[in-house]
Design a protein around this motif. Structure first.
Motif, PDB file in Angstrom:
ATOM      1  N   MET A   1       0.849  -1.172   0.000  1.00  0.00           N
ATOM      2  CA  MET A   1       0.000   0.000   0.000  1.00  0.00           C
ATOM      3  C   MET A   1       0.891   1.230   0.000  1.00  0.00           C
ATOM      4  N   HIS A   2       0.699   2.073  -0.981  1.00  0.00           N
ATOM      5  CA  HIS A   2       1.498   3.284  -1.129  1.00  0.00           C
ATOM      6  C   HIS A   2       0.693   4.514  -0.732  1.00  0.00           C
ATOM      7  N   PHE A   3       1.346   5.402   0.006  1.00  0.00           N
ATOM      8  CA  PHE A   3       0.773   6.703   0.337  1.00  0.00           C
ATOM      9  C   PHE A   3       1.683   7.764  -0.273  1.00  0.00           C
ATOM     10  N   ASN A   4       1.123   8.729  -0.974  1.00  0.00           N
ATOM     11  CA  ASN A   4       1.891   9.856  -1.469  1.00  0.00           C
ATOM     12  C   ASN A   4       1.955  10.874  -0.334  1.00  0.00           C
ATOM     13  N   VAL A   5       3.133  11.077   0.220  1.00  0.00           N
ATOM     14  CA  VAL A   5       3.293  11.948   1.384  1.00  0.00           C
ATOM     15  C   VAL A   5       4.015  13.247   1.043  1.00  0.00           C
ATOM     16  N   ALA A   6       4.040  13.637  -0.240  1.00  0.00           N
ATOM     17  CA  ALA A   6       4.750  14.848  -0.654  1.00  0.00           C
ATOM     18  C   ALA A   6       4.201  16.090   0.054  1.00  0.00           C
ATOM     19  N   THR A   7       2.898  16.247   0.108  1.00  0.00           N
ATOM     20  CA  THR A   7       2.342  17.444   0.768  1.00  0.00           C
ATOM     21  C   THR A   7       2.549  17.388   2.270  1.00  0.00           C
ATOM     22  N   LEU A   8       2.457  16.202   2.868  1.00  0.00           N
ATOM     23  CA  LEU A   8       2.688  16.072   4.302  1.00  0.00           C
ATOM     24  C   LEU A   8       4.136  16.425   4.650  1.00  0.00           C
ATOM     25  N   LEU A   9       5.084  16.051   3.798  1.00  0.00           N
ATOM     26  CA  LEU A   9       6.492  16.360   4.044  1.00  0.00           C
ATOM     27  C   LEU A   9       6.793  17.857   3.909  1.00  0.00           C
ATOM     28  N   GLN A  10       5.922  18.604   3.224  1.00  0.00           N
ATOM     29  CA  GLN A  10       6.115  20.049   3.085  1.00  0.00           C
ATOM     30  C   GLN A  10       5.509  20.816   4.258  1.00  0.00           C
TER      31      GLN A  10
ATOM     32  N   HIS B   1       8.402  10.352  -3.149  1.00  0.00           N
ATOM     33  CA  HIS B   1       7.657  10.685  -1.928  1.00  0.00           C
ATOM     34  C   HIS B   1       6.497   9.734  -1.672  1.00  0.00           C
ATOM     35  N   HIS B   2       6.696   8.460  -2.033  1.00  0.00           N
ATOM     36  CA  HIS B   2       5.719   7.418  -1.756  1.00  0.00           C
ATOM     37  C   HIS B   2       6.188   6.619  -0.544  1.00  0.00           C
ATOM     38  N   LEU B   3       5.283   6.404   0.368  1.00  0.00           N
ATOM     39  CA  LEU B   3       5.537   5.618   1.568  1.00  0.00           C
ATOM     40  C   LEU B   3       4.832   4.283   1.360  1.00  0.00           C
ATOM     41  N   ASP B   4       5.579   3.201   1.332  1.00  0.00           N
ATOM     42  CA  ASP B   4       5.017   1.863   1.111  1.00  0.00           C
ATOM     43  C   ASP B   4       5.002   1.100   2.433  1.00  0.00           C
ATOM     44  N   LEU B   5       3.810   0.767   2.903  1.00  0.00           N
ATOM     45  CA  LEU B   5       3.649   0.051   4.175  1.00  0.00           C
ATOM     46  C   LEU B   5       3.920  -1.448   4.079  1.00  0.00           C
ATOM     47  N   SER B   6       4.049  -1.985   2.889  1.00  0.00           N
ATOM     48  CA  SER B   6       4.103  -3.437   2.691  1.00  0.00           C
ATOM     49  C   SER B   6       5.181  -4.141   3.513  1.00  0.00           C
ATOM     50  N   GLU B   7       6.417  -3.656   3.493  1.00  0.00           N
ATOM     51  CA  GLU B   7       7.494  -4.333   4.211  1.00  0.00           C
ATOM     52  C   GLU B   7       7.272  -4.282   5.720  1.00  0.00           C
ATOM     53  N   ALA B   8       6.773  -3.158   6.229  1.00  0.00           N
ATOM     54  CA  ALA B   8       6.491  -3.065   7.664  1.00  0.00           C
ATOM     55  C   ALA B   8       5.388  -4.051   8.054  1.00  0.00           C
ATOM     56  N   VAL B   9       4.334  -4.136   7.252  1.00  0.00           N
ATOM     57  CA  VAL B   9       3.241  -5.070   7.536  1.00  0.00           C
ATOM     58  C   VAL B   9       3.753  -6.498   7.482  1.00  0.00           C
ATOM     59  N   ARG B  10       4.596  -6.814   6.505  1.00  0.00           N
ATOM     60  CA  ARG B  10       5.161  -8.172   6.394  1.00  0.00           C
ATOM     61  C   ARG B  10       5.964  -8.525   7.646  1.00  0.00           C
ATOM     62  N   GLN B  11       6.817  -7.617   8.097  1.00  0.00           N
ATOM     63  CA  GLN B  11       7.641  -7.904   9.276  1.00  0.00           C
ATOM     64  C   GLN B  11       6.788  -8.072  10.533  1.00  0.00           C
ATOM     65  N   TYR B  12       5.809  -7.199  10.722  1.00  0.00           N
ATOM     66  CA  TYR B  12       4.945  -7.306  11.901  1.00  0.00           C
ATOM     67  C   TYR B  12       4.094  -8.575  11.829  1.00  0.00           C
ATOM     68  N   GLU B  13       3.630  -8.929  10.634  1.00  0.00           N
ATOM     69  CA  GLU B  13       2.832 -10.144  10.467  1.00  0.00           C
ATOM     70  C   GLU B  13       3.653 -11.382  10.806  1.00  0.00           C
ATOM     71  N   GLN B  14       4.896 -11.438  10.323  1.00  0.00           N
ATOM     72  CA  GLN B  14       5.745 -12.599  10.577  1.00  0.00           C
ATOM     73  C   GLN B  14       6.017 -12.793  12.062  1.00  0.00           C
ATOM     74  N   THR B  15       6.171 -11.704  12.808  1.00  0.00           N
ATOM     75  CA  THR B  15       6.407 -11.832  14.247  1.00  0.00           C
ATOM     76  C   THR B  15       5.135 -12.132  15.020  1.00  0.00           C
ATOM     77  N   ALA B  16       3.962 -11.855  14.432  1.00  0.00           N
ATOM     78  CA  ALA B  16       2.690 -12.090  15.122  1.00  0.00           C
ATOM     79  C   ALA B  16       2.149 -13.505  14.919  1.00  0.00           C
ATOM     80  N   ILE B  17       2.651 -14.221  13.929  1.00  0.00           N
ATOM     81  CA  ILE B  17       2.179 -15.587  13.685  1.00  0.00           C
ATOM     82  C   ILE B  17       2.615 -16.461  14.860  1.00  0.00           C
ATOM     83  N   PRO B  18       1.690 -17.195  15.477  1.00  0.00           N
ATOM     84  CA  PRO B  18       2.061 -18.069  16.600  1.00  0.00           C
ATOM     85  C   PRO B  18       3.094 -19.114  16.169  1.00  0.00           C
ATOM     86  N   ILE B  19       3.914 -19.544  17.121  1.00  0.00           N
ATOM     87  CA  ILE B  19       4.932 -20.548  16.821  1.00  0.00           C
ATOM     88  C   ILE B  19       4.266 -21.858  16.392  1.00  0.00           C
TER      89      ILE B  19
END
Length: 184
Positions: free
Chosen positions: A1-10, A109-127
């Motif tokens: 998921m990409h967010f265009n954050v150009a205006t937020l960064l200004q 100026h695109h913020l992609d949440l995909s890698e963060a979601v993947r990392q959090y998902e992998q740590t949340a999966i029960p053993i």
């Protein structure tokens, strides 16, 4: 998921945007991961980029630890991460320091949440994920899935881990009664 954050960064530090995701597709091609995510996202301008606070739900396909059948495990994720911009849009200066482990905002100026979601998902999966609390699992003798149908082995394996000691105890007691002495 990409967010265009150009205006937020200004804008100044502390500016924020709120958003909602409904079944948004996420992809990390480098590791062959994809998922759908739903939930709320808050983007907050920080001195180095954008602080992301998100409460999301995903449902990765996992394997049950008891019956080995695949199922969707619903996970609730709370993500708090800072995404660093390559440079400050207001001053044009490079943002320092950028660590190799930092999540980054790309040059467009695109913020992609995909890698963060993947990392959090992998740590949340029960053993040892379990498809349902009452999962009967596989038969230890024949390997059949006991959720689908009972096997003939299930009744034969009821003595448990103390079966050998119980048999030894009974044999010793029988020998003691017949000899009148205890064998060791």
């Amino acid at each position: 998921m990409h967010f265009n954050v150009a205006t937020l960064l200004q804008e100044g530090v502390g500016s924020r945007r709120d958003g909602r995701l409904e079944g948004e597709a996420m992809h990390v091609a480098a590791v062959g991961w994809s998922a759908l995510a739903s939930g709320e996202v808050r983007l907050l301008r920080s001195t180095r980029g954008v602080l992301v606070h998100a409460r999301l739900e995903t449902a990765p396909l996992v394997e049950c630890a008891r019956c080995l059948e695949p199922f969707r495990q619903v996970l609730s994720l709370t993500i708090d991460e800072e995404f660093v911009a390559p440079y400050d849009l207001l001053t044009g200066e490079a943002v320092e320091p950028i660590d190799e482990d930092d999540f980054r905002i790309d040059e467009q100026h695109h913020l992609d949440l995909s890698e963060a979601v993947r990392q959090y998902e992998q740590t949340a999966i029960p053993i040892q994920p379990v498809c349902r609390p009452a999962c009967a699992g596989l038969c230890a003798e024949c390997g059949s899935n006991r959720n689908l149908a009972p096997c003939g082995c299930a009744e034969a394996v009821t003595a448990g881990p103390w079966e050998a000691l119980t048999a030894l105890s009974e044999r010793l007691h029988a020998t003691e009664e017949s000899d009148g002495a205890t064998e060791t």
